[in-house]
Design a protein around this motif. Structure first.
Motif, PDB file in Angstrom:
ATOM      1  N   ILE A  70       0.857  -1.195   0.000  1.00 43.44           N
ATOM      2  CA  ILE A  70       0.000   0.000   0.000  1.00 43.44           C
ATOM      3  C   ILE A  70       0.889   1.240   0.000  1.00 43.44           C
ATOM      4  O   ILE A  70       1.877   1.308   0.747  1.00 43.44           O
ATOM      5  CB  ILE A  70      -0.913  -0.018   1.227  1.00 43.44           C
ATOM      6  N   ALA A  71       0.527   2.211  -0.806  1.00 48.00           N
ATOM      7  CA  ALA A  71       1.351   3.422  -0.902  1.00 48.00           C
ATOM      8  C   ALA A  71       1.319   4.182   0.421  1.00 48.00           C
ATOM      9  O   ALA A  71       0.259   4.291   1.046  1.00 48.00           O
ATOM     10  CB  ALA A  71       0.797   4.314  -2.019  1.00 48.00           C
ATOM     11  N   PRO A  72       2.482   4.696   0.872  1.00 47.28           N
ATOM     12  CA  PRO A  72       2.533   5.452   2.133  1.00 47.28           C
ATOM     13  C   PRO A  72       1.679   6.718   2.073  1.00 47.28           C
ATOM     14  O   PRO A  72       1.331   7.269   3.116  1.00 47.28           O
ATOM     15  CB  PRO A  72       4.021   5.787   2.303  1.00 47.28           C
ATOM     16  N   THR A  73       1.302   7.182   0.919  1.00 42.21           N
ATOM     17  CA  THR A  73       0.418   8.354   0.844  1.00 42.21           C
ATOM     18  C   THR A  73      -1.030   7.968   1.129  1.00 42.21           C
ATOM     19  O   THR A  73      -1.892   8.824   1.261  1.00 42.21           O
ATOM     20  CB  THR A  73       0.495   9.001  -0.565  1.00 42.21           C
ATOM     21  N   VAL A  74      -1.284   6.659   1.184  1.00 42.67           N
ATOM     22  CA  VAL A  74      -2.619   6.206   1.555  1.00 42.67           C
ATOM     23  C   VAL A  74      -2.633   5.737   3.013  1.00 42.67           C
ATOM     24  O   VAL A  74      -3.346   6.274   3.847  1.00 42.67           O
ATOM     25  CB  VAL A  74      -3.101   5.073   0.629  1.00 42.67           C
ATOM     26  N   LEU A  75      -1.808   4.731   3.282  1.00 49.18           N
ATOM     27  CA  LEU A  75      -1.721   4.250   4.671  1.00 49.18           C
ATOM     28  C   LEU A  75      -0.256   4.103   5.069  1.00 49.18           C
ATOM     29  O   LEU A  75       0.383   3.106   4.736  1.00 49.18           O
ATOM     30  CB  LEU A  75      -2.439   2.905   4.826  1.00 49.18           C
ATOM     31  N   LEU A 247      -5.411  19.655   8.848  1.00 43.05           N
ATOM     32  CA  LEU A 247      -6.072  20.039   7.600  1.00 43.05           C
ATOM     33  C   LEU A 247      -5.052  20.253   6.483  1.00 43.05           C
ATOM     34  O   LEU A 247      -5.198  19.717   5.375  1.00 43.05           O
ATOM     35  CB  LEU A 247      -6.895  21.306   7.830  1.00 43.05           C
ATOM     36  N   SER A 248      -3.999  21.007   6.790  1.00 45.52           N
ATOM     37  CA  SER A 248      -3.036  21.297   5.718  1.00 45.52           C
ATOM     38  C   SER A 248      -2.235  20.049   5.371  1.00 45.52           C
ATOM     39  O   SER A 248      -1.893  19.839   4.201  1.00 45.52           O
ATOM     40  CB  SER A 248      -2.122  22.454   6.123  1.00 45.52           C
ATOM     41  N   ALA A 249      -1.970  19.176   6.360  1.00 44.46           N
ATOM     42  CA  ALA A 249      -1.251  17.927   6.056  1.00 44.46           C
ATOM     43  C   ALA A 249      -2.097  17.056   5.133  1.00 44.46           C
ATOM     44  O   ALA A 249      -1.586  16.446   4.191  1.00 44.46           O
ATOM     45  CB  ALA A 249      -0.928  17.181   7.352  1.00 44.46           C
ATOM     46  N   LYS A 250      -3.364  17.021   5.399  1.00 43.58           N
ATOM     47  CA  LYS A 250      -4.271  16.234   4.551  1.00 43.58           C
ATOM     48  C   LYS A 250      -4.269  16.792   3.124  1.00 43.58           C
ATOM     49  O   LYS A 250      -4.165  16.046   2.148  1.00 43.58           O
ATOM     50  CB  LYS A 250      -5.687  16.269   5.130  1.00 43.58           C
ATOM     51  N   ASN A 251      -4.351  18.138   3.037  1.00 42.55           N
ATOM     52  CA  ASN A 251      -4.385  18.755   1.710  1.00 42.55           C
ATOM     53  C   ASN A 251      -3.087  18.550   0.949  1.00 42.55           C
ATOM     54  O   ASN A 251      -3.055  18.629  -0.275  1.00 42.55           O
ATOM     55  CB  ASN A 251      -4.689  20.251   1.831  1.00 42.55           C
ATOM     56  N   VAL A 258      -0.799  13.727   9.312  1.00 42.21           N
ATOM     57  CA  VAL A 258      -2.127  13.790   9.959  1.00 42.21           C
ATOM     58  C   VAL A 258      -2.139  12.851  11.159  1.00 42.21           C
ATOM     59  O   VAL A 258      -2.546  13.210  12.273  1.00 42.21           O
ATOM     60  CB  VAL A 258      -3.240  13.381   8.963  1.00 42.21           C
ATOM     61  N   LEU A 259      -1.652  11.625  10.939  1.00 41.69           N
ATOM     62  CA  LEU A 259      -1.652  10.630  12.015  1.00 41.69           C
ATOM     63  C   LEU A 259      -0.715  11.043  13.151  1.00 41.69           C
ATOM     64  O   LEU A 259      -0.998  10.780  14.325  1.00 41.69           O
ATOM     65  CB  LEU A 259      -1.270   9.258  11.459  1.00 41.69           C
ATOM     66  N   ALA A 260       0.374  11.673  12.809  1.00 41.41           N
ATOM     67  CA  ALA A 260       1.279  12.157  13.860  1.00 41.41           C
ATOM     68  C   ALA A 260       0.553  13.167  14.742  1.00 41.41           C
ATOM     69  O   ALA A 260       0.641  13.125  15.979  1.00 41.41           O
ATOM     70  CB  ALA A 260       2.526  12.780  13.238  1.00 41.41           C
ATOM     71  N   ALA A 261      -0.196  14.067  14.094  1.00 41.32           N
ATOM     72  CA  ALA A 261      -0.940  15.062  14.865  1.00 41.32           C
ATOM     73  C   ALA A 261      -2.037  14.392  15.691  1.00 41.32           C
ATOM     74  O   ALA A 261      -2.303  14.792  16.836  1.00 41.32           O
ATOM     75  CB  ALA A 261      -1.555  16.102  13.929  1.00 41.32           C
ATOM     76  N   VAL A 262      -2.659  13.348  15.118  1.00 41.39           N
ATOM     77  CA  VAL A 262      -3.680  12.603  15.855  1.00 41.39           C
ATOM     78  C   VAL A 262      -3.069  11.973  17.109  1.00 41.39           C
ATOM     79  O   VAL A 262      -3.644  12.030  18.198  1.00 41.39           O
ATOM     80  CB  VAL A 262      -4.312  11.522  14.947  1.00 41.39           C
TER      81      VAL A 262
END
Lengths: 302, 258
Positions: A70-75, A247-251, A258-262
């Motif tokens: 799976i691509a790291p940009t997905v998971l 939000l900006s990481a997702k964009n 995003v997960l790091a922030a989570v």
């Protein structure tokens, strides 16, 4: 007749003998060592299953992300999230501080408001009937819709965040306090009234302490909402904060960030939760005393 | 000398008549019990006395209309505050009267030994046994130095053995202090053991069915002869309460369950 107390002998002396404890009372005895071996083992036994489950989950995720193609940009794998979090630690920290500030400021406002209003409502029953429907209605507002509006009205500063955190945490605190006051034992109130205590005195001496367990139960619940509320507010619009960072990481197609922030926000919530538990321990020392075994002075009764 | 005087005291809650004219007296240094079936309105009477509710009829203290702050009240369960240490529970009444906490503690501390609580000043109520909790509650009641004690089924929540021990203990305490006391109970034995006089109330609506003097010498747990006399008084009261004539045979216990 004035009640007087001359120590007297006789049958009474014998009885009070029987009541004298032959070993030192609990309060004077050293309490079981908190950091002692048994405490450590029991803490380990308590947390081990949860830690194991968490580790297994991470391991499964890691294997799936690595071997599943799976691509790291997905998971991204947890290891990648961790590595990226470390690389971006300055940015993460910069965005965590405003979130902490918003959470604590909002929660503090919410606590003060809940305390003042709950006390008012306790003294004025009609006010309770007027306010509670409004408060319940406030809980039906979808945060997704409200957050952008609050930002629209109050700008990108601290105020809209405080308001949103207060909106999600105020109600549970208010309900907990009002229920706690109502849980005061009727006998204690009646006894205080017979002693000559007025309404305010009874509130201070009995109703407020009676509400403490409810207060802390509400605190533990609403403090977990507080961080989520702050992040939501930032998501709707902010200069800095974990919400806007996500939000900006997702964009930018960076789910790892995003997960790091989570992860940071989860850690923050857990830390606040732990803090609430710790404060409760200090604020209610009698709670632990009640769970210890009862004192039976050398088997003699009563 | 009569201290408390009730004349034809009545109380209804809506259509429910609870007290249908209760008259009684309590003299100085006298231990008087109000004995009645559960739900007879005994606690309503105490609420009237402490001013928690209002009723009709005359209530006088030392000849003047009752003005409230005469009684030290001990509720049914001990009503100890779990968040206060035992000593701070004992000082509660003094603090409500406006005494500083430190002064109140100094007043109360020397009494802990007499109440069998020495060494437990700093304990939490949850650390005490049931009997100790009741003694702490009584200590909290008597240090208020009011004119009269109101005891509302103080041992009702205890197990039988602890209750018996507490009754004996209270009798001993009363002998040395001679408090003017009014006790509510539905335990006939407790009333006979502790009281100088007993008012037997009917079921609701409550009125005084009988006034029983208990002329037995104290302490009342010493001899078999005294125990027999006490048992005879108990049997008479039970017959009043259960609505039976005094049996004439030698084994009154056999007729109890008719």
């Amino acid at each position: 007749m004035a009640v007087s107390f001359e120590p007297q002998r006789g049958a009474m002396g014998q009885v009070s003998q029987a009541g004298v404890p032959s070993r030192p009372p609990l309060a004077c005895r050293p309490s079981p060592p908190l950091g002692g071996r048994s405490a450590l083992t029991s803490a380990f036994a308590k947390f081990f299953p949860a830690a194991l489950a968490f580790a297994l989950l991470l391991l499964a995720w890691e294997l799936y992300a690595r071997l599943g193609g799976i691509a790291p940009t997905v998971l991204p794998a947890p290891s990648r999230v961790l590595a990226q979090a470390w690389e971006n630690r300055t940015a993460l920290a910069e965005n965590t501080l405003p979130t902490i500030r918003a959470t604590l400021a909002g929660f503090a406002c919410s606590l003060i408001a809940a305390f003042v209003l709950s006390a008012l409502v306790d003294f004025l029953a009609p006010l309770r009937r007027a306010l509670f429907p409004l408060l319940i209605a406030s809980q039906t507002l979808p945060l997704v819709a409200i957050a952008p509006l609050v930002v629209l009205w109050f700008g990108f500063g601290l105020l809209p965040k405080i308001l949103l955190v207060a909106l999600v945490t105020f109600f549970p605190m208010m309900v907990a306090l009002v229920e706690g006051y109502a849980a005061t034992s009727a006998e204690i109130s009646q006894m205080l009234a017979a002693m000559g205590a007025g309404r305010w005195r009874i509130f201070w001496l009995a109703r407020l302490p009676s509400a403490l367990p409810y207060f802390f139960a509400g605190l533990r619940i609403s403090i977990t909402y507080a961080v989520v509320g702050a992040i939501f507010a930032e998501y709707a619009g902010a200069a800095k904060g974990l919400g806007i960072y996500m939000l900006s990481a997702k964009n930018n197609f960076r789910p790892d960030l995003v997960l790091a922030a989570v992860a940071v926000s989860s850690a923050l919530t857990l830390a606040l939760f732990g803090l609430a538990v710790l404060v409760q321990r200090f604020a209610m020392p009698w709670e632990r005393a009640g769970r210890d075994r009862k004192v039976e002075p050398s088997g003699r009764r009563p | 000398m009569t201290r408390l005087e009730l004349r034809d005291v009545r109380k209804s809650f809506g259509a429910l008549e609870v007290l249908a004219g209760v008259s009684l007296d309590v003299g100085a240094g006298e231990f008087v019990s109000i004995l009645g079936p559960s739900g007879a309105g005994k606690s309503t009477l105490f609420q009237l006395l402490t001013g928690a509710i209002r009723g009709e009829g005359e209530m006088r203290f030392d000849g003047a209309p009752l003005d409230g702050a005469r009684f030290a009240f001990m509720p049914q369960r001990d009503a100890l505050m779990p968040w206060r240490r035992v000593i701070d529970n004992a000082t509660l009444g003094l603090e409500v009267q406006g005494m500083k906490r430190r002064a109140a503690r100094e007043r109360v501390a020397p009494l802990f030994a007499e109440f069998g609580l020495a060494g437990f000043e700093r304990a939490w109520p949850a650390e005490l046994s049931g009997g100790m909790r009741q003694r702490a509650a009584l200590l909290r009641t008597v240090v208020q130095q009011r004119d009269m004690l109101l005891l509302d089924e103080p041992f009702g929540a205890l197990d039988a053995l602890t209750r018996a021990a507490m009754q004996r203990w209270l009798e001993g305490m009363w002998r040395s202090h001679r408090w003017t006391a009014l006790l509510i109970t539905h335990d006939v034995r407790e009333a006979v053991l502790l009281s100088d006089r007993i008012y037997v109330l009917s079921a609701r609506p409550a009125r005084v069915m009988r006034e029983v003097a208990v002329p037995l010498p104290r302490p009342r747990t010493e001899s078999a002869a005294l125990a027999r006399e006490a048992a005879a008084i108990e049997a008479g009261i039970l017959d009043t309460l259960l609505g039976q004539p005094t049996p004439i045979n030698d084994h009154p216990m056999e007729n109890r369950n008719d």
